[in-house]
Design a protein around this motif. Structure first.
Motif, PDB file in Angstrom:
ATOM      1  N   THR A   1      -2.903   6.151  -2.394  1.00  0.00           N
ATOM      2  CA  THR A   1      -3.184   4.787  -2.833  1.00  0.00           C
ATOM      3  C   THR A   1      -1.866   4.093  -3.134  1.00  0.00           C
ATOM      4  N   ASP A   2      -1.822   2.788  -2.907  1.00  0.00           N
ATOM      5  CA  ASP A   2      -0.618   2.021  -3.214  1.00  0.00           C
ATOM      6  C   ASP A   2      -0.976   0.578  -3.517  1.00  0.00           C
ATOM      7  N   ILE A   3       0.009  -0.138  -4.052  1.00  0.00           N
ATOM      8  CA  ILE A   3      -0.080  -1.582  -4.272  1.00  0.00           C
ATOM      9  C   ILE A   3       0.790  -2.230  -3.210  1.00  0.00           C
ATOM     10  N   SER A   4       0.291  -3.304  -2.596  1.00  0.00           N
ATOM     11  CA  SER A   4       1.056  -3.963  -1.545  1.00  0.00           C
ATOM     12  C   SER A   4       1.288  -5.437  -1.856  1.00  0.00           C
ATOM     13  N   LEU A   5       2.544  -5.839  -1.674  1.00  0.00           N
ATOM     14  CA  LEU A   5       2.939  -7.241  -1.747  1.00  0.00           C
ATOM     15  C   LEU A   5       3.651  -7.636  -0.456  1.00  0.00           C
ATOM     16  N   ILE A   6       3.376  -6.890   0.625  1.00  0.00           N
ATOM     17  CA  ILE A   6       3.959  -7.226   1.924  1.00  0.00           C
ATOM     18  C   ILE A   6       3.322  -8.536   2.394  1.00  0.00           C
ATOM     19  N   PRO A   7       4.126  -9.543   2.681  1.00  0.00           N
ATOM     20  CA  PRO A   7       3.555 -10.812   3.156  1.00  0.00           C
ATOM     21  C   PRO A   7       2.635 -10.573   4.348  1.00  0.00           C
ATOM     22  N   PRO A   8       1.491 -11.230   4.365  1.00  0.00           N
ATOM     23  CA  PRO A   8       1.101 -12.406   3.591  1.00  0.00           C
ATOM     24  C   PRO A   8       0.498 -12.105   2.225  1.00  0.00           C
ATOM     25  N   HIS A   9       0.581 -10.866   1.736  1.00  0.00           N
ATOM     26  CA  HIS A   9       0.111 -10.555   0.387  1.00  0.00           C
ATOM     27  C   HIS A   9       1.162 -11.034  -0.599  1.00  0.00           C
ATOM     28  N   ALA A  10       0.717 -11.435  -1.770  1.00  0.00           N
ATOM     29  CA  ALA A  10       1.626 -11.966  -2.779  1.00  0.00           C
ATOM     30  C   ALA A  10       1.060 -11.669  -4.159  1.00  0.00           C
ATOM     31  N   PHE A  11       1.948 -11.580  -5.134  1.00  0.00           N
ATOM     32  CA  PHE A  11       1.512 -11.316  -6.502  1.00  0.00           C
ATOM     33  C   PHE A  11       0.564 -12.421  -6.963  1.00  0.00           C
ATOM     34  N   SER A  12      -0.596 -12.000  -7.490  1.00  0.00           N
ATOM     35  CA  SER A  12      -1.578 -12.960  -7.994  1.00  0.00           C
ATOM     36  C   SER A  12      -1.949 -12.660  -9.446  1.00  0.00           C
ATOM     37  N   VAL A  13      -2.252 -11.414  -9.761  1.00  0.00           N
ATOM     38  CA  VAL A  13      -2.557 -10.984 -11.129  1.00  0.00           C
ATOM     39  C   VAL A  13      -2.003  -9.578 -11.318  1.00  0.00           C
ATOM     40  N   THR A  14      -1.755  -9.229 -12.582  1.00  0.00           N
ATOM     41  CA  THR A  14      -1.355  -7.863 -12.890  1.00  0.00           C
ATOM     42  C   THR A  14      -2.429  -6.920 -12.367  1.00  0.00           C
TER      43      THR A  14
ATOM     44  N   PRO B   1       7.058  -2.433   5.184  1.00  0.00           N
ATOM     45  CA  PRO B   1       6.295  -1.275   5.671  1.00  0.00           C
ATOM     46  C   PRO B   1       6.975   0.083   5.445  1.00  0.00           C
ATOM     47  N   GLU B   2       8.284   0.115   5.301  1.00  0.00           N
ATOM     48  CA  GLU B   2       8.971   1.393   5.124  1.00  0.00           C
ATOM     49  C   GLU B   2       9.097   1.827   3.659  1.00  0.00           C
ATOM     50  N   ASP B   3       8.506   1.117   2.734  1.00  0.00           N
ATOM     51  CA  ASP B   3       8.581   1.460   1.309  1.00  0.00           C
ATOM     52  C   ASP B   3       7.608   2.575   0.932  1.00  0.00           C
ATOM     53  N   ASN B   4       7.596   3.649   1.683  1.00  0.00           N
ATOM     54  CA  ASN B   4       6.628   4.733   1.475  1.00  0.00           C
ATOM     55  C   ASN B   4       6.737   5.420   0.117  1.00  0.00           C
ATOM     56  N   HIS B   5       7.867   5.267  -0.564  1.00  0.00           N
ATOM     57  CA  HIS B   5       8.051   5.926  -1.855  1.00  0.00           C
ATOM     58  C   HIS B   5       7.088   5.410  -2.928  1.00  0.00           C
ATOM     59  N   VAL B   6       6.431   4.278  -2.693  1.00  0.00           N
ATOM     60  CA  VAL B   6       5.501   3.741  -3.694  1.00  0.00           C
ATOM     61  C   VAL B   6       4.076   4.269  -3.526  1.00  0.00           C
ATOM     62  N   GLN B   7       3.824   5.032  -2.481  1.00  0.00           N
ATOM     63  CA  GLN B   7       2.501   5.623  -2.302  1.00  0.00           C
ATOM     64  C   GLN B   7       2.278   6.694  -3.359  1.00  0.00           C
ATOM     65  N   VAL B   8       1.082   6.718  -3.908  1.00  0.00           N
ATOM     66  CA  VAL B   8       0.723   7.694  -4.936  1.00  0.00           C
ATOM     67  C   VAL B   8      -0.376   8.575  -4.357  1.00  0.00           C
ATOM     68  N   SER B   9      -0.074   9.863  -4.244  1.00  0.00           N
ATOM     69  CA  SER B   9      -1.037  10.760  -3.606  1.00  0.00           C
ATOM     70  C   SER B   9      -1.745  11.639  -4.636  1.00  0.00           C
TER      71      SER B   9
END
Length: 157
Positions: free
Chosen positions: A94-107, A135-143
């Motif tokens: 599982t991960d959180i994504s802010l890769i455009p077109p995604h953008a911060f909206s709420v905590t 896309p290469e920020d794989n270190h933020v994935q939580v397994s």
């Protein structure tokens, strides 16, 4: 008669050992609708716990505030695959994504439960380091490598 007994026993064993995952939501924002969407674009939940009898592959979750598109564009996105590991490292991710077109909206945050308890991530500002930005920020994935793990997604923590 003996065949029926074995058939019933086989069904009971299969049912007891069947893979199952739950995605639950905690919306502390006071507005918006938690939304869970399948890989195929089907809305699976709008706030109620979602039960997957089997793997949940490539689902996304976000808080629909009125500005999110179906795939969570313009909003903070949680991406998840919940599956029992069939090999080392082949379990849930599982991960959180802010890769455009995604953008911060709420905590937004998530955490596993019923296995891997306490493991998760939070993103509480547009510059959080726990979210995908490329896309290469794989270190933020939580397994999680445990069977039948569940996921809690929280908004406005």
């Amino acid at each position: 008669m003996l065949y029926r007994i074995f058939a019933v026993l086989a069904f009971v064993v299969a049912y007891v050992t069947a893979e199952r995952h739950i995605v639950s939501f905690h919306n502390r924002c006071g507005h918006g609708t938690p939304t869970l969407v399948s890989q195929r674009g089907k809305i699976l939940s709008t706030g109620a716990p979602y039960v997957s009898n089997g793997p949940l592959l490539g689902a996304i979750a976000y808080l629909q505030t009125g500005k999110c598109n179906l795939n969570g564009e313009h909003c903070t996105l949680v991406e998840t695959t919940l599956t029992n590991p069939q090999c080392p490292g082949c379990g849930s991710s599982t991960d959180i994504s802010l890769i455009p077109p995604h953008a911060f909206s709420v905590t937004t945050g998530f955490g596993y439960y019923h296995g891997c308890n306490g493991i998760g991530a939070n993103c509480n500002n547009p510059s959080c380091i726990t979210a995908f930005r490329a896309p290469e920020d794989n270190h933020v994935q939580v397994s999680c490598q445990e069977n039948d793990v569940n996921l809690a997604v929280t908004f406005c923590m």
